[in-house]
Design a protein around this motif. Structure first.
Motif, short mmCIF file in Angstrom:
data_model
loop_
_atom_site.label_atom_id
_atom_site.label_comp_id
_atom_site.label_asym_id
_atom_site.label_seq_id
_atom_site.Cartn_x
_atom_site.Cartn_y
_atom_site.Cartn_z
N PRO A 54 0.70 -1.57 0.09
CA PRO A 54 -0.12 0.16 0.14
C PRO A 54 0.84 1.05 0.18
CG PRO A 54 -1.22 -1.54 1.80
CD PRO A 54 0.34 -2.22 1.24
N PHE A 55 2.14 1.28 0.16
CA PHE A 55 2.86 2.50 -0.08
C PHE A 55 3.92 2.82 -0.74
CE2 PHE A 55 1.65 1.49 4.73
CZ PHE A 55 0.40 1.79 5.34
N MET A 56 3.84 1.34 -1.32
CA MET A 56 4.75 1.09 -2.91
C MET A 56 4.56 1.89 -3.70
SD MET A 56 6.01 -2.46 -2.01
CE MET A 56 6.67 -2.99 -3.50
N GLY A 57 2.71 3.19 -3.58
CA GLY A 57 2.52 3.46 -5.11
C GLY A 57 2.93 4.38 -6.09
N LYS A 58 3.68 5.01 -5.27
CA LYS A 58 4.75 6.39 -6.01
C LYS A 58 5.62 4.93 -6.85
CE LYS A 58 8.70 6.28 -2.83
NZ LYS A 58 9.40 7.39 -1.73
N ASP A 59 6.29 4.53 -6.99
CA ASP A 59 6.94 2.86 -6.95
C ASP A 59 6.25 2.53 -8.43
OD1 ASP A 59 9.67 4.38 -6.78
OD2 ASP A 59 9.07 2.60 -4.49
N PHE A 60 5.21 1.90 -8.18
CA PHE A 60 4.15 1.14 -8.82
C PHE A 60 2.87 1.54 -9.26
CE2 PHE A 60 7.66 -1.55 -7.14
CZ PHE A 60 8.45 -2.75 -8.00
N GLU A 61 2.41 1.06 -10.14
CA GLU A 61 0.62 1.73 -10.16
C GLU A 61 0.03 -0.14 -10.33
OE1 GLU A 61 -0.50 4.83 -9.47
OE2 GLU A 61 1.11 5.55 -9.05
N LEU A 62 -0.62 -0.37 -9.27
CA LEU A 62 -0.41 -1.91 -9.82
C LEU A 62 -2.11 -1.83 -9.48
CD1 LEU A 62 2.61 -3.84 -7.90
CD2 LEU A 62 1.63 -2.90 -9.90
N SER A 63 -3.33 -2.12 -10.41
CA SER A 63 -4.43 -2.95 -9.40
C SER A 63 -4.91 -3.56 -8.78
CB SER A 63 -5.24 -2.92 -11.32
OG SER A 63 -5.01 -4.02 -11.77
N ALA A 64 -5.96 -3.69 -7.93
CA ALA A 64 -6.43 -4.99 -7.12
C ALA A 64 -5.71 -6.07 -7.88
CB ALA A 64 -7.78 -5.13 -6.59
N THR A 65 -6.78 -5.86 -9.10
CA THR A 65 -6.24 -7.61 -9.78
C THR A 65 -4.67 -8.06 -9.89
OG1 THR A 65 -8.47 -7.57 -11.18
CG2 THR A 65 -6.59 -9.00 -12.06
N GLN A 66 -4.04 -7.03 -10.56
CA GLN A 66 -2.03 -6.58 -10.84
C GLN A 66 -1.62 -7.42 -9.38
OE1 GLN A 66 -1.51 -3.21 -12.44
NE2 GLN A 66 -0.65 -3.74 -14.42
#
Length: 449
Positions: A54-66
């Motif tokens: 949840p705190f890696m959003g700035k490096d990874f843009e992942l959907s819930a499915t991903q």
């Protein structure tokens, strides 16, 4: 009478004098607590990503499915390696299998820090699963080798609680490291801890008959109490081929039942932190403090369940009744997870999740005692542990993806938690009505040949 038939009853006392009891070493408890530390690190490794993600959003843009696919990548490797892992543990023994596994999983934990995108994160998680696959079967083999029947459930609850402790400490440890450094440092630090543990295990572990600091009184206590070893194996039973285990209803029931249990437990290892953050509005501080409550409750109730089960066996209650009560009762209690997404307040949800996780842990203590209980010989304990763990971790493959898809489609966790609760009830029915008597599997002469 065969050697198998001459074993002492589980609740009988070995023919040892009071003096022998006073002078007996207790090395078996040192060994099982060391295994507990190893399993704690093992689950800290696999749980760290779910807390950090949840705190890696700035490096990874992942959907819930991903995210579900990344969680599942671990289980695809972990699960399908179980079939070989159980056989491997029986072949080389706990010392080698646990050491190699810990080194492998630690290396790929550290490599997670260098992931750049979805596919590199997927690859490191997949290879992490390969390395972690021998750990639970190894721990089950350690209990079967080092503990008499009357102490088996509590010893099992100790090492199995490592899975809860690892998940619990992942919350404060990972959030603290992220707060002061970055998510990259999380995986480096945890990986180094695993390497250190592997060195300690290699230096300290031996089987009872070879351990330099276990005395003859402890060896006799272990052997006469029904521990599984080559010395008390039935010669014909030891010849049973690995593939023949699939012909037993007991084994198939264990596999299906453990699948049902892990369908619920792996919610706590994968989407639980995201659920608290996104569904219940927890910030970093709340997640680190209150998110640990269900896991702490689960550890305490797991130890209590193991202790009570062993006391029941010592009082003469049948192993079958003790195991089925713990397992089926725990799965029924775990089904309350389906109501957690329906209550209006966060504290209510946390209370229900604590009850569910604690109940599931009670069931897990009984389930992981079964390989030593039903194995036809000591050469089959790891193999049976691997078989039931293979089936259980099919849930690790499907459940994260199912949760991710249902959350994306419905915008809520109500539907996936309802499915998980119903599967838990199916597991309880399986152990009550399909699993037969809990005893070493009978081996026909034709099967051994």
């Amino acid at each position: 009478m065969t050697v198998l038939g001459s074993r002492l009853a589980p609740n009988s006392s070995p023919d040892l004098s009071s003096k022998a009891h006073r002078t007996m070493t207790r090395k078996r408890w040192v060994i099982i607590w060391l295994a507990f530390v190893g399993l704690s690190i093992n689950y800290l490794d696999r749980s760290s990503l779910s807390v950090a993600l949840p705190f890696m959003g700035k490096d990874f843009e992942l959907s819930a499915t991903q995210q579900g696919l990344i969680f599942a990548a671990f289980f695809w490797a972990y699960d399908f390696c179980q079939l070989a892992a159980g056989w491997y543990v029986d072949k080389v023994g706990p010392r080698k299998s646990f050491t190699l596994a810990a080194v492998w999983w630690s290396v790929f934990t550290m490599l997670t820090a260098f992931a750049q995108n979805f596919w590199s994160l997927f690859a490191t998680r997949f290879l992490l699963g390969v390395g972690e696959s021998p750990a639970p079967s190894t721990a089950a083999k350690v209990v079967a080798t080092w503990f008499p029947v009357r102490e088996r459930a509590f010893a099992t609850s100790i090492w199995d609680s490592g899975s809860r402790v690892g998940a619990v400490i992942a919350l404060p440890i990972v959030t603290l490291i992220v707060a002061f450094t970055s998510w990259h440092a999380v995986f480096i630090i945890i990986g180094v801890a695993g390497i250190i543990w592997a060195v300690v295990w290699w230096k300290m572990y031996r089987n009872p008959e070879d351990h330099p600091t276990a005395n003859d009184e402890e060896r006799a206590y272990i052997r006469d109490g029904g521990a599984r070893s080559a010395a008390n194996d039935d010669a014909e039973a030891a010849k049973l081929p690995w593939r023949s285990l699939f012909k037993y209803r007991t084994i198939l029931s264990m596999m299906f039942g453990f699948f049902c249990l892990n369908s619920a437990i792996y919610f706590f290892i994968t989407f639980f932190p995201s659920y608290l953050v996104k569904e219940r509005g927890f910030d970093l501080l709340k997640l680190g403090l209150f998110g640990a409550i269900p896991g702490i409750c689960a550890v305490a109730f797991g130890w209590l369940a193991g202790y009570v089960a062993d006391r029941a066996v010592q009082r003469g209650i049948s192993v079958t009744r003790v195991r089925k009560t713990a397992i089926a009762g725990g799965l029924i209690g775990g089904s309350v997870i389906m109501f957690a997404a329906l209550v209006p307040e966060a504290w209510m949800a946390l209370a229900l999740l604590s009850v569910a996780y604690s109940s599931l842990t009670v069931a897990a203590t009984g389930i992981w005692s079964l390989p030593a209980d039903v194995a036809p010989s000591s050469r089959h304990v790891g193999s049976i542990g691997g078989l039931q763990n293979f089936a259980s971790n099919l849930a690790g493959i499907f459940t994260p993806v199912l949760i991710g898809v249902l959350v994306d489609q419905t915008g809520s966790y109500a539907a996936p938690l309802a499915v998980i609760g119903l599967v838990s009830l199916a597991g309880a029915a399986n152990y009550l009505f399909v699993l037969g008597k809990v005893e070493p599997l009978k081996v026909p002469a034709s099967a051994a040949a």
